[in-house]
Enzyme design. Structure first.
Site, mmCIF file in Angstrom:
data_model
loop_
_atom_site.group_PDB
_atom_site.id
_atom_site.type_symbol
_atom_site.label_atom_id
_atom_site.label_comp_id
_atom_site.label_asym_id
_atom_site.label_seq_id
_atom_site.Cartn_x
_atom_site.Cartn_y
_atom_site.Cartn_z
ATOM 1 N N GLY A 288 0.837 -1.195 0.000
ATOM 2 C CA GLY A 288 0.000 0.000 0.000
ATOM 3 C C GLY A 288 0.872 1.245 0.000
ATOM 4 C CB CYS A 355 -11.666 22.753 19.285
ATOM 5 S SG CYS A 355 -12.291 24.142 18.353
HETATM 6 C C1 LIG Z 1 -2.657 -2.331 5.613
HETATM 7 C C2 LIG Z 1 -2.360 -3.673 5.080
HETATM 8 C C3 LIG Z 1 -1.459 -3.831 4.025
HETATM 9 C C4 LIG Z 1 -0.671 -2.674 3.422
HETATM 10 O O1 LIG Z 1 0.389 -2.291 4.233
HETATM 11 P P1 LIG Z 1 1.452 -1.188 3.717
HETATM 12 O O2 LIG Z 1 2.346 -1.015 4.883
HETATM 13 O O3 LIG Z 1 0.691 0.037 3.400
HETATM 14 O O4 LIG Z 1 2.148 -1.758 2.539
HETATM 15 C C5 LIG Z 1 -1.283 -5.097 3.512
HETATM 16 N N1 LIG Z 1 -1.949 -6.174 4.017
HETATM 17 C C6 LIG Z 1 -2.818 -6.046 5.038
HETATM 18 C C7 LIG Z 1 -3.522 -7.247 5.529
HETATM 19 C C8 LIG Z 1 -3.052 -4.810 5.600
HETATM 20 O O5 LIG Z 1 -3.897 -4.700 6.627
#
Ligand SMILES: *Cc1c(COP(=O)(O)O)cnc(C)c1O
Length: 427
Positions: A288, A355
């Site tokens: 991600g 706030c």
């Molecule tokens: C959030 C998540 C990812 C992505 O993680 P990154 O650190 O953004 O690459 C991958 N697999 C699962 C199961 C996640 O919860």
């Protein structure tokens, strides 16, 4: 190469000045660089192409929760990406964006019956199951629908990802996954349930990892489990090592994606050659942050400068509701003035109008700025807009994607009436 850079003293994304975007769409606004997104995805895709001897069957399942805008999902889908989702809503987003449900894997500890039904009706690739009770529920729901659910167990390899405790997920004390010691018995349960088809194994040990050593350690543990399952005649066809590679916020130097994947595939090849006459296994990833994190910035305008006896504040029009990471994890984001100015720099805390004393975006930064200037909060593409809220009845920011010299509005700014449109008063 970064696509955010100063050209003649003004900060640009690709060939577009950020100030022009503020003029057209206002602030606060999230701005994404298409070229950066494509490059980051391609780093994974190319490394798979070069290293995966399994007829290039590797699948990159972009983690939708890091940035779920339809334009981002559509772009990645067109590049061939699959998707890792954590809710039924994310599945509907993937479908709305033209993504292929057949390349969707469904993670998360709390899948509801309705979410399972939705995913089964779209024939997703696989459920990443995180507990034994979830196996039983999924088996029941699939049975009621006359379907077979493909499952992978998310095992918790108990390795220390050496990252922030809030984004570390692979330790024993975390809520995620099935404990390593319990994995064999959970697989036996899964294999015996009539409406489940055991297809793979996955893990995800944490986020913002700079080094691949913990990932390779997790891989070794996963490999060991696959061997033990094979000995019991439970054959797995895919191995999903999760996401988690970090990005540069300040001076971090994360492992290059190509280097990490080269090492990972080398280990997998050596193992398959030694134990399985070279029969391949499908490899999957769930990145991600490393795809979208440095592809986005949050653009904001300075409303007031407050110069005090002990501290100076730059009060901006973005806040913790727009970018939650500093308040939630004390995360550090670089702050860059959109126009270089010839005034003396002073040390500022960059804060929003919400706030809460926790409403800050950056602390103790030397900035040469004046009231009305624009600031870019850098590396805000991941876990920025997706974590935004409407606290203080603030509409969420607009989002734009820049493609060279073209600027596309990919989400309109929320108006106040959007925020209470679903509410009603007593008769
Ligand atoms: C959030 C998540 C990812 C992505 O993680 P990154 O650190 O953004 O690459 C991958 N697999 C699962 C199961 C996640 O919860």
């Amino acid at each position: 190469m970064s696509h955010f850079s100063y050209q003649n003293g003004v900060l640009c994304v690709e060939n577009t000045a950020l100030a022009d975007i503020a003029g057209r769409f206002g602030t606060p606004t999230y701005i994404y660089s298409k070229a950066t997104l494509v490059e980051n995805y391609s780093a994974y895709a190319n490394a798979c192409k070069q290293n995966d001897r399994n007829h290039n069957s590797a699948l990159i399942c972009y983690s939708v929760k890091s940035n779920s805008n339809l334009a981002v999902l559509n772009l990645l889908g067109r590049l061939g990406s699959g998707f890792d989702i954590v809710s039924g809503g994310e599945l509907l987003r993937v479908i709305a964006a033209g993504g292929d449900p057949g390349k969707v894997i469904f993670s998360g500890v709390g899948k509801t019956r309705d979410e399972m039904k939705l995913a089964l009706s779209h024939d997703i690739l696989c459920f990443n199951v995180e507990s034994v009770p979830e196996l039983h529920r999924l088996n029941q729901v699939a049975g009621e629908m006359g379907k077979q659910a493909s499952v992978s167990l998310r095992v918790n390899p108990n390795v220390d990802a050496k990252t922030h405790p809030y984004i570390s997920t692979g330790l024993k004390e975390n809520k995620f996954g099935v404990a390593y010691e319990d994995a064999l018995s959970a697989y036996r349960t899964a294999a015996a349930l009539p409406h489940l088809t055991v297809t793979g194994i996955d893990c995800h040990i944490g986020s913002q990892l700079l080094d691949d050593a913990p990932l390779l350690e997790a891989l070794d543990k996963v490999i060991d489990l696959i061997d033990r399952l094979a000995a019991e005649n439970i054959q797995l066809h895919h191995l999903d090592i999760g996401g988690g590679i970090g990005i540069t916020y300040d001076d971090e130097r994360p492992v290059a994606i190509g280097d990490y994947l080269t090492r990972l595939f080398a280990r997998i090849d050596a193992w398959r050659t030694a134990k399985y006459q070279g029969t391949p296994i499908k490899v999957m990833f769930e990145p991600g942050r490393s795809i979208v994190g440095n592809a986005g910035v949050l653009l904001t305008e300075i409303q007031y400068l407050k110069h005090g006896a002990t501290k100076n504040f730059a009060v901006v029009d973005a806040a913790m509701n727009d970018l939650m990471r500093p308040a939630m994890y004390e995360a550090w984001h670089r702050v860059q003035p959109v126009m270089e100015r010839d005034v003396p720099a002073r040390t500022y805390d960059v804060v929003g109008p919400v706030c809460e004393s926790g409403d800050w975006l950056a602390r103790a930064r030397a900035l040469a700025i004046e009231q009305g200037d624009l600031l870019a909060i850098m590396s805000a593409g991941a876990y920025g807009m997706t974590m935004a809220s409407n606290y203080n009845t603030r509409g969420r920011a607009a989002e734009v994607m820049v493609d060279g010299g073209r600027v596309h509005l990919i989400r309109k700014r929320e108006a106040a009436h959007d925020l209470f449109a679903l509410e009603s008063i007593l008769p």
